[in-house]
Design a protein around this motif. Structure first.
Motif, PDB file in Angstrom:
ATOM      1  N   ARG A  19      53.280 -52.169  42.326  1.00  0.00           N
ATOM      2  CA  ARG A  19      53.611 -53.008  43.621  1.00  0.00           C
ATOM      3  C   ARG A  19      55.033 -53.687  43.460  1.00  0.00           C
ATOM      4  O   ARG A  19      55.929 -53.569  44.286  1.00  0.00           O
ATOM      5  N   ARG A  20      55.097 -54.312  42.443  1.00  0.00           N
ATOM      6  CA  ARG A  20      56.482 -55.179  42.086  1.00  0.00           C
ATOM      7  C   ARG A  20      57.545 -54.111  42.030  1.00  0.00           C
ATOM      8  O   ARG A  20      58.765 -54.332  42.420  1.00  0.00           O
ATOM      9  N   ILE A  21      57.267 -52.993  41.290  1.00  0.00           N
ATOM     10  CA  ILE A  21      58.432 -51.861  41.237  1.00  0.00           C
ATOM     11  C   ILE A  21      58.861 -51.376  42.405  1.00  0.00           C
ATOM     12  O   ILE A  21      59.984 -51.146  42.589  1.00  0.00           O
ATOM     13  N   LEU A  22      57.717 -50.880  43.311  1.00  0.00           N
ATOM     14  CA  LEU A  22      58.009 -50.483  44.534  1.00  0.00           C
ATOM     15  C   LEU A  22      59.000 -51.667  45.365  1.00  0.00           C
ATOM     16  O   LEU A  22      59.892 -50.995  46.069  1.00  0.00           O
ATOM     17  N   ARG A  23      58.475 -52.676  45.244  1.00  0.00           N
ATOM     18  CA  ARG A  23      59.256 -53.679  45.877  1.00  0.00           C
ATOM     19  C   ARG A  23      60.870 -53.696  45.561  1.00  0.00           C
ATOM     20  O   ARG A  23      61.771 -53.737  46.299  1.00  0.00           O
ATOM     21  N   LEU A  24      60.962 -53.787  44.140  1.00  0.00           N
ATOM     22  CA  LEU A  24      62.239 -53.605  43.688  1.00  0.00           C
ATOM     23  C   LEU A  24      63.262 -52.390  44.128  1.00  0.00           C
ATOM     24  O   LEU A  24      64.128 -52.292  44.470  1.00  0.00           O
ATOM     25  N   LEU A  25      62.263 -51.294  44.128  1.00  0.00           N
ATOM     26  CA  LEU A  25      62.756 -50.123  44.590  1.00  0.00           C
ATOM     27  C   LEU A  25      63.347 -50.124  46.060  1.00  0.00           C
ATOM     28  O   LEU A  25      64.507 -49.629  46.494  1.00  0.00           O
ATOM     29  N   PHE A  26      62.530 -50.729  46.828  1.00  0.00           N
ATOM     30  CA  PHE A  26      62.736 -50.747  48.321  1.00  0.00           C
ATOM     31  C   PHE A  26      63.945 -51.573  48.625  1.00  0.00           C
ATOM     32  O   PHE A  26      64.754 -51.206  49.251  1.00  0.00           O
ATOM     33  N   TRP A  27      64.218 -52.746  47.983  1.00  0.00           N
ATOM     34  CA  TRP A  27      65.346 -53.789  47.994  1.00  0.00           C
ATOM     35  C   TRP A  27      66.453 -53.207  47.706  1.00  0.00           C
ATOM     36  O   TRP A  27      67.453 -53.255  48.038  1.00  0.00           O
ATOM     37  N   ALA A  28      66.393 -52.187  46.490  1.00  0.00           N
ATOM     38  CA  ALA A  28      67.620 -51.565  45.801  1.00  0.00           C
ATOM     39  C   ALA A  28      68.024 -50.711  46.898  1.00  0.00           C
ATOM     40  O   ALA A  28      69.166 -50.374  46.940  1.00  0.00           O
ATOM     41  N   ALA A  29      67.126 -49.818  47.329  1.00  0.00           N
ATOM     42  CA  ALA A  29      67.308 -48.667  48.420  1.00  0.00           C
ATOM     43  C   ALA A  29      68.013 -49.213  49.558  1.00  0.00           C
ATOM     44  O   ALA A  29      69.373 -48.813  49.836  1.00  0.00           O
ATOM     45  N   LEU A  30      67.932 -50.441  50.119  1.00  0.00           N
ATOM     46  CA  LEU A  30      68.354 -50.863  51.306  1.00  0.00           C
ATOM     47  C   LEU A  30      69.520 -51.487  50.975  1.00  0.00           C
ATOM     48  O   LEU A  30      70.673 -51.381  51.636  1.00  0.00           O
ATOM     49  N   THR A  31      69.894 -52.148  49.842  1.00  0.00           N
ATOM     50  CA  THR A  31      71.156 -52.660  49.511  1.00  0.00           C
ATOM     51  C   THR A  31      72.038 -51.476  49.019  1.00  0.00           C
ATOM     52  O   THR A  31      73.363 -51.444  49.543  1.00  0.00           O
ATOM     53  N   ALA A  32      71.644 -50.294  48.496  1.00  0.00           N
ATOM     54  CA  ALA A  32      72.420 -49.163  48.378  1.00  0.00           C
ATOM     55  C   ALA A  32      72.802 -48.606  49.628  1.00  0.00           C
ATOM     56  O   ALA A  32      74.064 -48.242  49.697  1.00  0.00           O
ATOM     57  N   PHE A  33      71.819 -48.545  50.402  1.00  0.00           N
ATOM     58  CA  PHE A  33      72.224 -48.213  51.786  1.00  0.00           C
ATOM     59  C   PHE A  33      73.566 -48.817  52.618  1.00  0.00           C
ATOM     60  O   PHE A  33      74.308 -48.352  52.954  1.00  0.00           O
ATOM     61  N   LEU A  34      73.202 -50.287  52.478  1.00  0.00           N
ATOM     62  CA  LEU A  34      74.336 -51.116  53.105  1.00  0.00           C
ATOM     63  C   LEU A  34      75.761 -51.085  52.192  1.00  0.00           C
ATOM     64  O   LEU A  34      76.597 -51.102  53.159  1.00  0.00           O
ATOM     65  N   LEU A  35      75.456 -50.837  51.142  1.00  0.00           N
ATOM     66  CA  LEU A  35      77.186 -50.653  50.567  1.00  0.00           C
ATOM     67  C   LEU A  35      77.550 -49.429  50.811  1.00  0.00           C
ATOM     68  O   LEU A  35      78.806 -49.228  51.248  1.00  0.00           O
ATOM     69  N   VAL A  66      54.317 -55.134  51.219  1.00  0.00           N
ATOM     70  CA  VAL A  66      53.082 -54.299  51.426  1.00  0.00           C
ATOM     71  C   VAL A  66      53.483 -53.039  51.046  1.00  0.00           C
ATOM     72  O   VAL A  66      54.262 -52.800  51.654  1.00  0.00           O
ATOM     73  N   PRO A  67      52.857 -52.533  50.048  1.00  0.00           N
ATOM     74  CA  PRO A  67      53.297 -51.072  49.714  1.00  0.00           C
ATOM     75  C   PRO A  67      53.337 -50.007  50.609  1.00  0.00           C
ATOM     76  O   PRO A  67      54.297 -49.491  51.046  1.00  0.00           O
ATOM     77  N   LEU A  68      52.291 -49.898  51.901  1.00  0.00           N
ATOM     78  CA  LEU A  68      52.277 -48.944  52.843  1.00  0.00           C
ATOM     79  C   LEU A  68      53.431 -49.059  53.830  1.00  0.00           C
ATOM     80  O   LEU A  68      54.301 -48.189  54.258  1.00  0.00           O
ATOM     81  N   ASN A  69      53.702 -50.458  54.069  1.00  0.00           N
ATOM     82  CA  ASN A  69      54.736 -50.622  54.831  1.00  0.00           C
ATOM     83  C   ASN A  69      56.321 -50.705  54.509  1.00  0.00           C
ATOM     84  O   ASN A  69      56.912 -50.072  55.220  1.00  0.00           O
TER      85      ASN A  69
END
Lengths: 67, 382
Positions: free
Chosen positions: A15-31, B149-152
């Motif tokens: 879950r924490r890795i997914l969260r890091l990936l999510f924010w990394a992807a968002l940051t990469a998109f904005l950059l 939340v993972p799904l979202n």
């Protein structure tokens, strides 16, 4: 409803890795977007507050039709 | 409520949530938010910096109050609990009381006027259906993604893709039948429009209470303070941006930029994206787009709230089938949100509070879809 929960997760949990990936992807998109877009003309900056400025709003909105 | 969001909601409503051991300090994140606002102020526009901070406030309010439009509807139908819907009606009433006089006083401010159309009917119904499966509307997906939340988090890029494709096809959908947008403030003036809106909202709230049973508790402090905070922030958005709060447009714009840059899409050949305003936003950075910047703020605000809840219980993992169904629902939700001219924020909140007829058409259609969506949720064990 599934309200069952498991104990708290460690720092390397999926879950924490997914969260890091999510924010990394968002940051990469904005950059990518900022670096690839034309330079911002600060002289054309919109007024701080639209209300009372006399300028009609020019932003996009989801209620806008296609025609 | 999905397993994922359910546990988050439960942990957040616990009084001990903020005091759990292992909770992360907020100062690094606060510093990052301030630094990004300063960057916007220095390098983009003061208005965009202010809108980002308004978005942060929206995300924090949505996440801290767990102000879920989807959840409120579900609780009304499944548990006969009217508190969420009453909270939403309160939000709509407060927002209308603030927005409509402003629209009358400042002609440069725009209402969220979508066209009553076949597209709206179909889009709102499908949106209401899929938002229950995806466990979050536009704003709900945003703040839950911000909460982690993972799904979202998984749904967000698919929602963007769906929203983009919906905008690409919107012209064809409008060809099935549409009339010009109808704005009550324009047609009747501020007083009658506001009066009619408040009467209609009181009727909706009373109907929800009556259906749930008059002895059921109908006011919850969490929903009320969430409604007040969001009404104030939505009004600030209107004042600063000149247009009502929206979510969906920004996501479609993001996906459109990627599709254009990768050569999969030619905006000049599309009825929607070839229009001057849309084409201009496609050519410039998303940091200049009003909706994009508040969306980023909402994510950051929710993350800020989540920083104190790191030690909360992790959600039970979804099954592979639930993941597939949830992600597919998120994609369709994005597509239908464009057909419906907005989600719970852009069409319902912004539409109704600024006097748009399309907001009042959106609500019953989306609620009808929700009744089907709840059955699908149960079928797949969400």
């Amino acid at each position: 409803m599934m309200m069952t929960a498991t104990p708290a997760t460690p720092a390397t949990s999926p879950r924490r890795i997914l969260r890091l990936l999510f924010w990394a992807a968002l940051t990469a998109f904005l950059l990518w977007d900022v670096l690839g877009a034309p330079a911002i003309d600060l002289r054309q900056e919109p007024p701080l507050i639209a209300a009372g400025s006399g300028q009609a709003a020019s932003g996009g909105h989801c209620s806008m039709p296609g025609k | 409520m999905t397993a994922s969001s359910g546990s988050v909601v439960r942990s957040a409503t616990s009084p001990a949530a903020a005091a759990l051991p292992g909770a992360a300090p907020r100062w690094p994140l606060t510093g990052a938010i301030v630094a990004f606002a300063a960057f916007l102020l220095w390098s983009v526009a003061a208005r965009q910096a202010l809108l980002f901070l308004i978005g942060v406030g929206m995300g924090a309010a949505l996440a801290a109050a767990r102000f879920g439009f989807t959840t409120g509807w579900r609780q009304l139908v499944e548990q006969r609990d009217p508190r969420g819907v009453v909270g939403q009606v309160t939000l709509l009433a407060l927002a209308a009381m603030l927005a409509m006089p402003l629209l009358g006083a400042f002609p440069e401010l725009q209402a969220a006027l979508g066209p009553p159309s076949v597209s709206l009917l179909v889009g709102a119904f499908v949106f209401g259906l899929t938002m229950q499966i995806a466990d979050g509307c536009g704003s709900g997906t945003l703040y839950k993604a911000g909460l982690g939340v993972p799904l979202n988090m998984g749904i967000l890029p698919l929602f963007a893709l769906g929203s983009f494709l919906g905008s690409v096809h919107l012209d064809a959908w409008l060809g099935l039948g549409a009339m010009s947008p109808v704005g009550a403030v324009e047609q009747w003036g501020v007083g009658p429009a506001l009066g009619a809106t408040l009467v209609a909202l009181i009727l909706v709230g009373t109907a929800a209470r009556g259906w749930a049973g008059w002895r059921q508790p109908w006011i919850d402090r969490r929903w009320v303070w969430g409604a007040v905070a969001l009404a104030v922030l939505a009004t600030l958005n209107l004042l600063v941006a000149g247009q009502p709060w929206g979510v969906v447009y920004g996501f479609g714009l993001w996906a459109a930029k990627v599709a254009t840059a990768t050569g999969f899409f030619d905006p000049a050949a599309n009825a929607f994206w070839s229009q001057p305003g849309h084409a201009q936003r496609l050519a410039q950075t998303v940091l200049l787009d009003v909706t994009s910047i508040t969306n980023i703020g909402i994510l950051a605000g929710a993350l800020w709230v989540a920083a104190r809840e790191r030690a909360s219980a992790a959600p039970r993992p979804l099954t592979a089938t639930q993941w597939v169904i949830g992600l597919a629902a998120g994609f369709v939700m994005g597509y239908s949100s464009r057909l419906a001219f907005g989600c719970n924020v852009g069409a319902m909140l912004s539409g109704i509070s600024t006097g748009s007829l399309h907001g009042w058409i959106w609500v019953p259609m989306a609620f009808a879809g929700t009744l089907i969506g709840l059955r699908v949720r149960r079928r797949f064990g969400f």
